[in-house]
Design a protein around this motif. Structure first.
Motif, PDB file in Angstrom:
ATOM      1  N   GLN A  49     -70.782  46.072  49.530  1.00 21.99           N
ATOM      2  CA  GLN A  49     -71.310  46.392  48.205  1.00 21.99           C
ATOM      3  C   GLN A  49     -70.795  45.382  47.193  1.00 21.99           C
ATOM      4  N   THR A  50     -71.613  45.110  46.204  1.00 18.41           N
ATOM      5  CA  THR A  50     -71.299  44.086  45.219  1.00 18.41           C
ATOM      6  C   THR A  50     -71.502  44.669  43.822  1.00 18.41           C
ATOM      7  N   PRO A  51     -70.630  45.593  43.414  1.00 14.86           N
ATOM      8  CA  PRO A  51     -70.841  46.259  42.134  1.00 14.86           C
ATOM      9  C   PRO A  51     -70.363  45.474  40.913  1.00 14.86           C
ATOM     10  N   LEU A  52     -69.603  44.387  41.114  1.00  8.89           N
ATOM     11  CA  LEU A  52     -69.095  43.663  39.948  1.00  8.89           C
ATOM     12  C   LEU A  52     -70.244  43.032  39.175  1.00  8.89           C
ATOM     13  N   ARG A  53     -70.230  43.225  37.864  1.00  6.94           N
ATOM     14  CA  ARG A  53     -71.151  42.539  36.966  1.00  6.94           C
ATOM     15  C   ARG A  53     -70.306  41.831  35.919  1.00  6.94           C
TER      16      ARG A  53
END
Length: 196
Positions: A49-53
């Motif tokens: 998962q790549t939740p960093l914004r």
């Protein structure tokens, strides 16, 4: 030697790297930030998962909106940093899972259909990615000044939306004069590690 990484790189990333509180006026380019992201995007997370914004605060107008939302002790350094990034967790990260975790695209619905579960996962995994980002800034030969002293609700309202939770604000640039405080102690190995 137990580590494969060159000692100079170890120093750059960890031993000699410091949290910066002052910066030179040398700009941080878009190319540098893209190179940082293109390196650190490979750091591991659960289910990939790549939740960093990341919201880059570049314009004078945006900085004027951000600085008053920072704690008093963080305002001057945020006003003068060459670049400031707001790091946030995307609580709707699961929409990307079919693309990012193709071995089990159903993970989107099986594990993350409920918002509280997504928020917990997004917070933990975006925090991991934020740590990678800070190390990536150091790998670019720059210094990072991560801060959690700010009005989280106001930053969310001003720069994000209800699906994005702010984690930290990071000033980025080349360290200026007296950029770092004296090195604080760290716990020794035997104070942290146990074997069972």
């Amino acid at each position: 030697m137990s580590l494969v990484l060159d000692p100079a790189a170890q120093d750059l990333l960890f031993r000699e790297a410091r949290t910066a509180n002052t910066f030179t006026d040398e700009p941080v380019t878009e190319e540098q930030v893209q190179a940082i992201y293109d390196l650190v995007k490979y750091g591991p997370t659960a289910f990939n998962q790549t939740p960093l914004r990341i919201v880059l605060v570049r314009s004078a107008e945006a900085r004027e909106r951000l600085v008053p939302l920072m704690a008093e002790g963080n305002q001057a350094k945020t006003a003068s940093a060459p670049l400031t990034a707001i790091l946030a967790a995307d609580n709707e990260f699961h929409e990307e899972l079919p693309k990012l975790f193709p071995v089990f695209p159903q993970a989107k619905d099986v594990f993350f259909s409920e918002r509280p579960v997504r928020e917990a996962a997004a917070g933990m995994n975006a925090a991991l990615q934020a740590a990678y980002f800070i190390v990536g800034v150091r790998a670019a030969g720059l210094a990072a000044g991560p801060m959690t002293g700010f009005d989280f609700g106001a930053v969310q309202k001003e720069f994000l939306d209800g699906d994005h939770t702010p984690l930290m604000v990071v000033n980025i640039g080349r360290p200026g004069e007296a950029a770092a405080y004296p090195r604080s102690p760290r716990l020794a190995y035997d104070e942290v590690v146990t074997t069972v």
